[in-house]
Design a protein around this motif. Structure first.
Motif, short mmCIF file in Angstrom:
data_model
loop_
_atom_site.label_atom_id
_atom_site.label_comp_id
_atom_site.label_asym_id
_atom_site.label_seq_id
_atom_site.Cartn_x
_atom_site.Cartn_y
_atom_site.Cartn_z
N MET A 39 0.83 -1.21 0.00
CA MET A 39 0.00 0.00 0.00
C MET A 39 0.87 1.26 0.00
O MET A 39 0.55 2.24 -0.69
CB MET A 39 -0.92 -0.01 1.22
CG MET A 39 -2.02 1.03 1.15
SD MET A 39 -3.12 0.72 -0.25
CE MET A 39 -4.05 2.24 -0.29
N LEU A 47 0.89 4.21 -2.84
CA LEU A 47 0.75 5.64 -2.56
C LEU A 47 1.93 6.43 -3.10
O LEU A 47 1.76 7.57 -3.57
CB LEU A 47 0.60 5.86 -1.05
CG LEU A 47 -0.70 5.35 -0.42
CD1 LEU A 47 -0.68 5.57 1.09
CD2 LEU A 47 -1.92 6.02 -1.03
N VAL A 92 -7.92 11.89 2.36
CA VAL A 92 -7.95 10.44 2.09
C VAL A 92 -6.60 9.82 2.39
O VAL A 92 -6.51 8.74 2.98
CB VAL A 92 -8.37 10.21 0.63
CG1 VAL A 92 -8.27 8.73 0.27
CG2 VAL A 92 -9.78 10.71 0.38
N SER A 93 -5.53 10.51 1.99
CA SER A 93 -4.18 9.99 2.27
C SER A 93 -3.93 9.88 3.77
O SER A 93 -3.35 8.88 4.24
CB SER A 93 -3.15 10.90 1.62
OG SER A 93 -1.84 10.50 1.94
N VAL A 141 -5.81 6.84 5.20
CA VAL A 141 -5.15 5.58 4.84
C VAL A 141 -3.89 5.39 5.68
O VAL A 141 -3.61 4.27 6.14
CB VAL A 141 -4.83 5.57 3.33
CG1 VAL A 141 -4.00 4.34 2.97
CG2 VAL A 141 -6.12 5.58 2.52
N HIS A 142 -3.13 6.46 5.90
CA HIS A 142 -1.91 6.34 6.72
C HIS A 142 -2.25 6.02 8.17
O HIS A 142 -1.49 5.29 8.84
CB HIS A 142 -1.11 7.64 6.64
CG HIS A 142 -0.24 7.73 5.42
ND1 HIS A 142 -0.67 8.25 4.22
CD2 HIS A 142 1.05 7.33 5.20
CE1 HIS A 142 0.30 8.21 3.34
NE2 HIS A 142 1.36 7.66 3.91
N ILE A 144 -4.81 4.17 9.16
CA ILE A 144 -5.16 2.74 9.19
C ILE A 144 -3.90 1.88 9.08
O ILE A 144 -3.74 0.89 9.81
CB ILE A 144 -6.16 2.44 8.06
CG1 ILE A 144 -7.46 3.20 8.28
CG2 ILE A 144 -6.42 0.94 7.97
CD1 ILE A 144 -8.45 3.06 7.15
N MET A 145 -3.01 2.26 8.17
CA MET A 145 -1.76 1.50 8.04
C MET A 145 -0.91 1.59 9.30
O MET A 145 -0.29 0.60 9.71
CB MET A 145 -0.97 2.00 6.82
CG MET A 145 -1.63 1.73 5.48
SD MET A 145 -0.52 2.05 4.09
CE MET A 145 -0.09 3.76 4.38
N SER A 179 1.82 11.63 7.35
CA SER A 179 1.09 12.14 6.19
C SER A 179 1.14 13.66 6.11
O SER A 179 1.34 14.23 5.03
CB SER A 179 -0.37 11.66 6.25
OG SER A 179 -1.12 12.18 5.18
#
Length: 670
Positions: A77, A81, A110-111, A114-115, A117-118, A171
């Motif tokens: 992922m 990105l 959005v980025s 996602v960061h 969650i990762m 991020s």
């Protein structure tokens, strides 16, 4: 213009495979990195042998294998990105409000999500790997009356939230430090040597950034930690253990073992992400792509260098094409011969025409930006009048593009177009005569002299100076960037006196009452906001940011200058058909005009001060010094041509100002 399928062939066949190779290497490096993390998180000085045996048994356990699979998914992922957000032209915010707009952009939201969650996923893998009190989110406990119940394990919760916080911080810092920007190094290296040299920096940046992130996270959790804790307990029907100290207190956060595990987990998270980013940069930029100069098959013509270098999108394709042009102009005589060759049948230098036209267009665009920026600074950001702005726009398009559009003309004298009256503005009712702006002085700026203001007075149609300029010396004169000298100093002719050239007075059009009312209200709002400290803090320009944004894409101009100058140098002995010599006046004029614009820009405040490079961030800050590299490359390119041709350049037709400037290079006085 090529179709979308043709323009994206490079992304599919080259960039995607390079990104896949970087992700593959990051996955291969994940087992040794994980092993080092396990040893550092479980190591005990009192029991070293027992620690090593426990680590070896953990590496082959089912939980470790499952965690490794999740980590591989996170690496994939991160690689996706990197491929989605990378850029070769950095986004530079010139004010605080512009930076805030970048941080609040939906794409950035959005980025960041996602960061987060990762980061939480990596933190959960770290909790499973460390084991002990971090292994489970809930554990059985007994109430005060002795009945069993499930209680919340706040140690794993604080570790999971730390991963989400570090991911969110990463991020945001990626936007602030332009971590998605990839630069091209001047000296090409092997991938292994580049990776080996950058590895200590990755370790340092990971540990330092993890320390700062955990410090900020501890402060946030101390004040707001009860919110996620209460929500988790309510959602999962868990209870708080009354016998343990809550971790959002001073006593709970003064646990050195907890702080160490938070820091080592954040370092592991950032290190794996930074390694993936570093490998992506290396595979994309350190591997030069060689484009064919010409192809025997028509269907492959869109992959040839003369066609690719003119593409606007994707920018990575254009940058790699210009890099290949700079390299072939220096080190490949056989490919240079293909550039100088003529087409069959027809005998036209299509390869040289396309390459030189695109390079001159790039340099002309930069010159136009520099002049427009200096005009804005000279007027302190005030807007010009409508007539002046429209004339400036028309003249800018005429003077800047003339050197790139007309240099292939068959005429023996290849000069930049000089308008009918070099310094005359068009008057009402008369024919529209474009000015030489942005290469002539701005009358509203402090650079204009009184003598120049007299020269710029409008002329009558019955005047002998109306229309075509009578002196052949003035006809040969190319537009100047800025000067306070008059034509009488150049050709010896005296300018017409102000009395002999009457200037008709124009009645200014009165704005309507509604327009005046709106303008007054606008000024009142501006004055009101200008008195507010917070508003001025957000909207004030950042030092050097405007200059850095002006030269953000100057790597392309550097390669264009190198490619043009080396090809012109090689044409002295390799150009059998003389295709380069016909465009030599346009090339020299374009470089000299750009040289004058760059010198003028470096006289502005903050333009000549070199920024301090930051060594505590993975963000590439080379874009901050691109203007210095461009200035050095431009001067070197002109010297490269003058030292090769020498006195032969005296036969090249150019303006008096350009010849005088070129003579300084010939005498090594510049």
């Amino acid at each position: 213009m090529f179709s979308t399928e043709q323009s994206c062939w490079f992304i599919r066949k080259v960039i995607c495979w390079r990104a896949a190779a970087s992700v593959a290497w990051a996955v291969l490096l994940l087992p040794p990195i994980t092993a080092v993390f396990i040893i550092l998180s479980r190591f005990s000085i009192l029991h070293p042998i027992q620690t090593i045996s426990e680590c070896l048994s953990l590496l082959i356990s089912a939980s470790a294998i499952f965690s490794f699979i999740l980590l591989c998914g996170v690496i994939l992922m991160v690689g996706f990105l990197n491929l989605e957000y990378y850029t070769v032209i950095p986004t530079i915010a010139c004010s605080k409000i512009a930076l805030l707009g970048l941080l609040l952009h939906p794409r950035q939201f959005v980025s960041s999500l996602v960061h987060c969650i990762m980061g939480m996923t990596v933190a959960w893998c770290c909790a499973i790997t460390i084991g002990g009190r971090y292994e489970m989110l809930g554990f059985p406990c007994t109430q005060s009356d002795g009945s069993p119940q499930m209680c919340l394990n706040e140690y794993q919760l604080i570790l999971l939230l730390a991963g989400a916080f570090v991911g969110f911080s990463h991020s945001l810092l990626g936007v602030i430090h332009n971590m998605n920007y990839i630069s091209f190094h001047t000296v090409q290296q092997y991938k292994y040597l580049r990776f080996k040299g950058s590895l200590p920096l990755v370790v340092k940046c990971s540990a330092t950034q993890a320390l700062y992130s955990i410090r900020n996270y501890i402060v946030v959790y101390f004040f707001l930690g009860y919110i996620p804790r209460a929500w988790i307990c309510k959602t999962l029907n868990l209870h708080l253990n009354s016998s343990a100290h809550p971790l959002d207190s001073i006593a709970g956060l003064l646990d050195l073992s907890l702080l160490y595990h938070l820091w080592i987990s954040a370092t592991f998270l950032l290190f794996t992400w930074y390694i993936t980013l570093l490998l992506f940069r290396i595979f994309v930029t350190e591997q030069v792509y060689s484009f064919p100069v010409q192809s025997s098959f028509t269907e492959d013509s869109h992959q040839c260098l003369p066609k690719v270098v003119t593409d606007k999108q994707p920018m990575i394709l254009k940058f790699l094409a210009l890099q290949d042009l700079a390299l072939l102009s220096q080190h490949s005589p056989s490919r240079r011969c293909e550039v100088f060759s003529l087409s069959q049948p027809g005998g036209h230098p299509h390869n040289w025409n396309a390459i030189s036209r695109e390079c001159l267009s790039l340099l002309g665009d930069l010159t136009q930006r520099l002049v427009a920026y200096h005009d804005t600074v000279a007027t302190n950001g005030r807007a010009k009048s409508l007539s002046t702005g429209s004339e400036r726009k028309t003249s800018s398009e005429t003077s800047v593009t003339s050197g790139t559009e007309d240099f292939m003309s068959p005429r023996p004298t290849l000069l930049m177009k000089t308008p009918a009256s070099v310094f005359a503005r068009s008057v009402a009712g008369g024919p529209q005569s474009p000015m030489t702006a942005p290469f002539t002085p701005d009358l509203d700026s402090p650079f204009a002299s009184p003598a120049l203001r007299r020269l710029t007075a409008p002329v009558e149609q019955c005047s002998p100076w109306h229309g075509t300029v009578q002196s052949p010396h003035i006809m040969r004169r190319a537009p100047k960037l800025w000067s306070t000298s008059t034509d009488s100093q150049v050709n010896g002719s005296s300018p017409p006196s102000p009395a002999s050239v009457p200037s008709p007075k124009q009645e200014p059009s009165k704005p309507s009452l509604l327009a005046q009312f709106l303008q007054n209200r606008k000024e009142q709002v501006k004055n009101f906001l200008a008195k507010r400290v917070l508003i001025m803090y957000l909207f004030n320009k950042l030092p050097e940011a405007s200059s850095q944004a002006l030269f953000a894409d100057s790597q392309a101009h550097i390669w264009a200058l190198e490619g043009l100058s080396y090809l012109v140098q090689a044409s002295f002995s390799e150009d059998q058909f003389g295709v380069v010599q016909t465009t030599l006046p346009s090339i020299l004029s374009c470089m000299l005009v750009l040289q004058e614009a760059v010198d003028r820009h470096f006289k502005l405040p903050h333009a000549s001060s070199k920024p301090v490079r930051s060594t505590s961030s993975m963000g590439d800050s080379t874009y901050k010094t691109l203007r210095f590299a461009l200035r050095a490359t431009l001067k070197t390119a002109i010297y490269r041509i003058t030292t090769t041709f020498g006195d032969h350049l005296n036969a090249v037709q150019m303006s008096a100002e350009h010849r005088k400037r070129l003579q300084q290079f010939l005498e090594y006085k510049e």
